[in-house]
Design a protein around this motif. Structure first.
Motif, PDB file in Angstrom:
ATOM      1  N   ARG A 177       8.020   8.611 -24.553  1.00 40.55           N
ATOM      2  CA  ARG A 177       6.430   8.306 -24.258  1.00 40.55           C
ATOM      3  C   ARG A 177       5.546   8.388 -25.278  1.00 40.55           C
ATOM      4  O   ARG A 177       4.683   7.761 -25.628  1.00 40.55           O
ATOM      5  N   LEU A 178       6.082   9.509 -26.132  1.00 42.09           N
ATOM      6  CA  LEU A 178       4.998   9.711 -27.312  1.00 42.09           C
ATOM      7  C   LEU A 178       5.314   8.622 -28.460  1.00 42.09           C
ATOM      8  O   LEU A 178       4.382   8.660 -29.159  1.00 42.09           O
ATOM      9  N   ASN A 179       6.359   7.986 -28.206  1.00 45.10           N
ATOM     10  CA  ASN A 179       6.493   6.783 -29.452  1.00 45.10           C
ATOM     11  C   ASN A 179       5.950   5.489 -28.758  1.00 45.10           C
ATOM     12  O   ASN A 179       6.150   4.761 -29.643  1.00 45.10           O
ATOM     13  N   SER A 180       5.614   5.557 -27.683  1.00 43.55           N
ATOM     14  CA  SER A 180       5.353   4.243 -27.001  1.00 43.55           C
ATOM     15  C   SER A 180       3.813   3.870 -27.211  1.00 43.55           C
ATOM     16  O   SER A 180       2.942   4.733 -27.789  1.00 43.55           O
ATOM     17  N   HIS A 181       3.314   2.659 -26.778  1.00 43.97           N
ATOM     18  CA  HIS A 181       2.033   2.304 -26.740  1.00 43.97           C
ATOM     19  C   HIS A 181       1.043   3.223 -25.884  1.00 43.97           C
ATOM     20  O   HIS A 181      -0.146   3.209 -26.479  1.00 43.97           O
ATOM     21  N   GLU A 182       1.656   3.885 -25.154  1.00 38.58           N
ATOM     22  CA  GLU A 182       0.816   4.758 -24.330  1.00 38.58           C
ATOM     23  C   GLU A 182       0.226   6.040 -24.892  1.00 38.58           C
ATOM     24  O   GLU A 182      -0.457   6.998 -24.264  1.00 38.58           O
ATOM     25  N   ARG A 183       0.917   6.393 -26.146  1.00 38.17           N
ATOM     26  CA  ARG A 183       0.882   7.683 -26.630  1.00 38.17           C
ATOM     27  C   ARG A 183      -0.732   8.120 -26.807  1.00 38.17           C
ATOM     28  O   ARG A 183      -0.996   9.255 -26.405  1.00 38.17           O
TER      29      ARG A 183
END
Length: 464
Positions: free
Chosen positions: A404-410
């Motif tokens: 999650r933290l490496n995704s575009h949502e971070r």
């Protein structure tokens, strides 16, 4: 009054005076020379000896202590305890009315410094159950070991393993080679923001200045108990410190207490935490190791004391009992409360690195991603470096957070938490408006609740 920041009253000065007087009175009739304390030859002798001191009802039994010595430790260890160690426990305990008669003078202070000798004296009395029995007064300190010794639970095997930890503690501290450590100090201090007790304390930093700094966040696959002693170590505490350590509880806090028995004195000196309070323990010693949590807890012996880094006792909110359930953790004031709690703990330890884990994410129903971000923000604000520990069976949780933290949502996830810190009065919104501050939307966007595939591991390793 804001319920999230309400702290029930702790015990009163009158209770403390009564407690101290009762302890000293109990030993009046036993003030004697060390030569009078005799060797024991059986567990029957042991129980009879403890009963002459114990301030507990006659119907309370010592069954698990007896069974542990008779069936769970080898014959040589049993013999040493009965004939050597127990006599020393009696000798040390008797000094509470003479040599250590002032040990309770600092009850109620914000900082307590005790020598290891004083702590051994307190715990020797707890072993003999000499502290006042106050079942009718729940505000009084609870420290006698009778809850460990009595078979009143559905999981006596865990209690027996914990008794082994206590036996090893007394074995080590009464050995000749340990005497040089008895003058060492252990420091216990309660720290807080010192805000108003009638409402939420002020956030001690500006959320606008916090950035997502990956250099302030690391991860280690391993047990938090193996955290290096040059790092601060988070203990996932109950509001009432110690939790079920003197019963059959065996989650993260209880396991830390029982392997570092010096922490048990916290149940007298700092029995309860307010919402902006944390207790820091410096120079504590570890006298046992352990494996497993819950029903799988096992004692692992060590032959010397291991000094720990600063222990940060901080309690997370219990969302398992919240009227809104675990959804309430996305309410702005609750995010703020948890961030302040973590900040106070991190800011007040001397170490640069802080070892932690999935704080508040077991029985207290905290979300691992949210709690990780909260601790990360607090560590960044306190200028500390966070190290997230997780066990092999928790790898799936860490991998999910990392994804999650490496995704575009971070950035959106991180900014959403910071936004709530800027708006402490923001309440849970039940609409579907799509606003970034809407708690329902935040919940759906951030929630991380993967299912474990490890059927052989019945308990989460994080506890609260």
């Amino acid at each position: 009054m804001n319920a999230a920041y309400y702290s029930p009253p702790s015990f009163s000065r009158t209770d403390l005076a009564q407690f101290k007087k009762s302890v000293q009175w109990q030993w009046k009739g036993y003030r004697t020379s060390s030569g009078v304390f005799n060797k024991l030859h059986s567990t029957d002798d042991l129980i009879k000896s403890i009963r002459k001191y114990a301030q507990v009802p006659a119907h309370w039994n010592f069954q698990l202590l007896e069974e542990t010595l008779n069936f769970s430790v080898d014959t040589s260890c049993k013999k040493v305890f009965l004939q050597e160690t127990y006599k020393k426990i009696e000798e040390i305990a008797s000094k509470i009315s003479s040599t250590h008669k002032n040990v309770f003078d600092k009850l109620g202070d914000e900082e307590i410094i005790l020598t290891r000798e004083q702590i051994v004296c307190i715990l020797a009395n707890a072993f003999l159950c000499t502290f006042p029995n106050h079942a009718d007064n729940k505000t009084m300190p609870q420290i006698n070991f009778i809850g460990l010794f009595t078979s009143i639970s559905t999981n006596p095997a865990v209690q027996k393993e914990k008794i082994k930890c206590i036996l090893n503690y007394f074995k080590l501290v009464t050995e000749y080679g340990f005497w040089g450590n008895l003058r060492d100090d252990v420091r216990f201090k309660k720290v807080s923001l010192g805000g108003s007790k009638s409402g939420a304390p002020q956030l001690p930093f500006d959320p606008s200045t916090i950035s997502l700094d990956l250099s302030k966040f690391g991860n280690i696959e391993g047990d938090l108990f193996e955290c290096p002693n040059d790092s601060g170590q988070v203990m996932f505490s109950n509001k009432r410190l110690g939790g079920g350590v003197l019963g059959n509880g065996s989650l993260q806090e209880e396991n830390r207490f029982i392997t570092c028995p010096e922490l048990i004195v916290l149940k007298i000196f700092f029995p309860e935490l307010a919402d902006d309070e944390v207790v820091i323990v410096e120079n504590a010693g570890q006298f046992s190791k352990c494996e497993g949590y819950g029903f799988t807890f096992k004692y692992v012996p060590i032959d010397r004391m291991i000094k720990t880094g600063s222990i940060i006792a901080m309690d997370a909110m219990d969302f398992s009992r919240h009227p809104l359930g675990d959804a309430a953790q996305w309410e702005a004031e609750n995010i703020r409360r948890e961030t302040i709690k973590a900040y106070v703990g991190f800011k007040n330890v001397k170490e640069q690195n802080i070892g932690t884990g999935f704080w508040g994410c077991g029985g207290f129903k905290g979300d691992p991603l949210l709690k990780t971000l909260i601790q990360w923000i607090a560590a960044t604000a306190a200028n500390k470096t966070l190290q997230l520990f997780y066990l092999p069976n928790e790898r799936y949780i860490f991998d999910g957070i990392k994804q999650r933290l490496n995704s575009h949502e971070r950035e959106q996830i991180f900014d959403g938490v910071l936004s709530k810190l800027k708006r402490p009065r923001e309440k849970i919104c039940k609409c579907n408006c799509g606003n970034v501050l809407c708690s329902k939307q935040s919940r759906e966007r951030m929630k991380f609740t993967p299912k474990s595939t490890n059927a052989a591991y019945p308990y989460n390793s994080y506890n609260y």
